[in-house]
Design a protein around this motif. Sequence first.
Motif, PDB file in Angstrom:
ATOM      1  N   PHE A 144       0.825  -1.208   0.000  1.00 23.98           N
ATOM      2  CA  PHE A 144       0.000   0.000   0.000  1.00 23.98           C
ATOM      3  C   PHE A 144       0.857   1.254   0.000  1.00 23.98           C
ATOM      4  CE2 PHE A 144      -2.111   3.512   2.172  1.00 23.98           C
ATOM      5  CZ  PHE A 144      -3.291   3.610   1.462  1.00 23.98           C
ATOM      6  N   GLN A 145       1.836   1.301   0.887  1.00 28.93           N
ATOM      7  CA  GLN A 145       2.592   2.526   1.129  1.00 28.93           C
ATOM      8  C   GLN A 145       3.598   2.813   0.017  1.00 28.93           C
ATOM      9  OE1 GLN A 145       5.234   2.582   4.572  1.00 28.93           O
ATOM     10  NE2 GLN A 145       4.517   4.616   5.086  1.00 28.93           N
ATOM     11  N   THR A 146       3.745   4.097  -0.297  1.00 30.31           N
ATOM     12  CA  THR A 146       4.704   4.520  -1.313  1.00 30.31           C
ATOM     13  C   THR A 146       6.098   3.983  -1.008  1.00 30.31           C
ATOM     14  OG1 THR A 146       3.457   6.544  -1.730  1.00 30.31           O
ATOM     15  CG2 THR A 146       5.752   6.535  -2.408  1.00 30.31           C
ATOM     16  N   GLN A 147       6.753   3.434  -2.030  1.00 32.55           N
ATOM     17  CA  GLN A 147       8.103   2.874  -1.924  1.00 32.55           C
ATOM     18  C   GLN A 147       8.996   3.545  -2.962  1.00 32.55           C
ATOM     19  OE1 GLN A 147       8.705   0.481   0.377  1.00 32.55           O
ATOM     20  NE2 GLN A 147       6.561   0.199   0.953  1.00 32.55           N
ATOM     21  N   PRO A 148      10.321   3.507  -2.729  1.00 32.13           N
ATOM     22  CA  PRO A 148      11.221   4.085  -3.740  1.00 32.13           C
ATOM     23  C   PRO A 148      11.099   3.396  -5.092  1.00 32.13           C
ATOM     24  CG  PRO A 148      12.386   3.649  -1.679  1.00 32.13           C
ATOM     25  CD  PRO A 148      11.046   3.014  -1.557  1.00 32.13           C
ATOM     26  N   TYR A 149      10.804   2.098  -5.059  1.00 30.39           N
ATOM     27  CA  TYR A 149      10.689   1.342  -6.304  1.00 30.39           C
ATOM     28  C   TYR A 149       9.383   0.541  -6.283  1.00 30.39           C
ATOM     29  CZ  TYR A 149      15.676   2.346  -6.193  1.00 30.39           C
ATOM     30  OH  TYR A 149      16.880   2.983  -6.096  1.00 30.39           O
ATOM     31  N   GLY A 150       8.811   0.347  -7.447  1.00 27.75           N
ATOM     32  CA  GLY A 150       7.624  -0.501  -7.550  1.00 27.75           C
ATOM     33  C   GLY A 150       6.329   0.291  -7.463  1.00 27.75           C
ATOM     34  N   GLN A 205      -0.923   3.567  -2.689  1.00 29.21           N
ATOM     35  CA  GLN A 205      -0.857   4.978  -2.308  1.00 29.21           C
ATOM     36  C   GLN A 205      -0.392   5.842  -3.480  1.00 29.21           C
ATOM     37  OE1 GLN A 205       1.648   5.812   1.080  1.00 29.21           O
ATOM     38  NE2 GLN A 205       1.381   8.014   0.914  1.00 29.21           N
ATOM     39  N   GLY A 206       0.632   5.379  -4.177  1.00 29.48           N
ATOM     40  CA  GLY A 206       1.160   6.135  -5.309  1.00 29.48           C
ATOM     41  C   GLY A 206       0.126   6.348  -6.397  1.00 29.48           C
ATOM     42  N   ILE A 241      -3.237   9.538   3.984  1.00 24.38           N
ATOM     43  CA  ILE A 241      -2.911   8.886   5.260  1.00 24.38           C
ATOM     44  C   ILE A 241      -3.717   7.602   5.348  1.00 24.38           C
ATOM     45  CG2 ILE A 241      -2.953   9.109   7.775  1.00 24.38           C
ATOM     46  CD1 ILE A 241      -2.989  12.224   7.233  1.00 24.38           C
ATOM     47  N   GLY A 242      -3.065   6.451   5.209  1.00 25.45           N
ATOM     48  CA  GLY A 242      -3.746   5.168   5.248  1.00 25.45           C
ATOM     49  C   GLY A 242      -4.015   4.706   6.668  1.00 25.45           C
ATOM     50  N   MET A 246      -8.977   2.109   4.484  1.00 25.40           N
ATOM     51  CA  MET A 246      -9.427   3.483   4.661  1.00 25.40           C
ATOM     52  C   MET A 246      -8.233   4.431   4.597  1.00 25.40           C
ATOM     53  SD  MET A 246     -12.704   2.930   5.192  1.00 25.40           S
ATOM     54  CE  MET A 246     -13.393   4.446   5.860  1.00 25.40           C
ATOM     55  N   PHE A 247      -8.484   5.625   4.081  1.00 25.86           N
ATOM     56  CA  PHE A 247      -7.451   6.666   4.124  1.00 25.86           C
ATOM     57  C   PHE A 247      -8.142   8.028   4.183  1.00 25.86           C
ATOM     58  CE2 PHE A 247      -8.171   6.185  -0.479  1.00 25.86           C
ATOM     59  CZ  PHE A 247      -8.215   7.506  -0.925  1.00 25.86           C
ATOM     60  N   ASN A 248      -7.396   9.027   4.615  1.00 31.18           N
ATOM     61  CA  ASN A 248      -7.916  10.396   4.583  1.00 31.18           C
ATOM     62  C   ASN A 248      -6.884  11.316   3.944  1.00 31.18           C
ATOM     63  OD1 ASN A 248      -6.445  10.263   7.320  1.00 31.18           O
ATOM     64  ND2 ASN A 248      -6.905  12.453   7.189  1.00 31.18           N
ATOM     65  N   PHE A 249      -7.349  12.449   3.487  1.00 27.95           N
ATOM     66  CA  PHE A 249      -6.457  13.443   2.899  1.00 27.95           C
ATOM     67  C   PHE A 249      -7.092  14.817   3.011  1.00 27.95           C
ATOM     68  CE2 PHE A 249      -9.317  12.268  -0.462  1.00 27.95           C
ATOM     69  CZ  PHE A 249      -9.488  13.403  -1.235  1.00 27.95           C
ATOM     70  N   TYR A 250      -6.249  15.830   2.933  1.00 26.21           N
ATOM     71  CA  TYR A 250      -6.707  17.216   3.022  1.00 26.21           C
ATOM     72  C   TYR A 250      -6.710  17.837   1.628  1.00 26.21           C
ATOM     73  CZ  TYR A 250      -6.039  16.645   8.028  1.00 26.21           C
ATOM     74  OH  TYR A 250      -6.124  16.192   9.330  1.00 26.21           O
TER      75      TYR A 250
END
Length: 250
Positions: free
Chosen positions: A18-24, A28-29, A46-47, A61-65
Amino acid sequence: MRNICVKVSYDGAGFNGFQTQPYGRTVQGEIEKAIKKLTGETTIIIGSGRTDAGVHAQGQMFNFYTESTIPTERWAIALNTRLPKDIVIIEAYDVPEHFHARRSAKRKTYRYTIDTGKFPDVFGRQYRFHHPTPLNVDAMREGLRFLVGKHDFTSFTSIHSTKPHHVRTIYEADFVQEGPIVHMYITGNGFLYNMVRVIMGTLLWVGEGKMASSEIKSILEGRNRSLAGPTAMPHGLMLLDVEYSSEKQG
């Protein structure tokens, strides 16, 4: 500035988690790219938690502004037209400014699915771990009961866990069998890195007769990852649901 909470489902097979990674490629991305296409804003979502590479979600679930004036009821359709087919937004709603998808979460439920049939189901194989030999599900259920309650789950998390402590509360946990398909459902206030998969891998040893169900208690009390079984394959795991307070206030 608005704070929007979103429910999303995704097939984890094509993602490096889920979370942004340097590669792949990450969930989230892809979502952040879709928001930028829609609003022009560079946003960090924000996951409610991370899911590993290959793990699926029905109710992440996630939120964002955002400064956008897009009506809340339009966000799901608008984002879905800009997302790849393996990510689908289910709903979006406004939440208070202080709401935080991870910190405000009260309960999370995961499901791990095993297929004990002789041959894998070609249509379900990407969501089930195929185990073509019999399992003693009653023994696995008995072992699982030792994990319900508030415990230190050091034995059941990756040695690479970065959390300051490993105390978590499991509210409910059980196995449900539907013919050759065996589901483990587990609900808690939070889960550590690889925790559900290590629990499942250890219980598979119980189901195979390599370990007595009563040994789960001593493994838990030992607080040492080397005492537990292997980490089960990621594709059998799905994040089903994340629950918040009824007012969605966090």
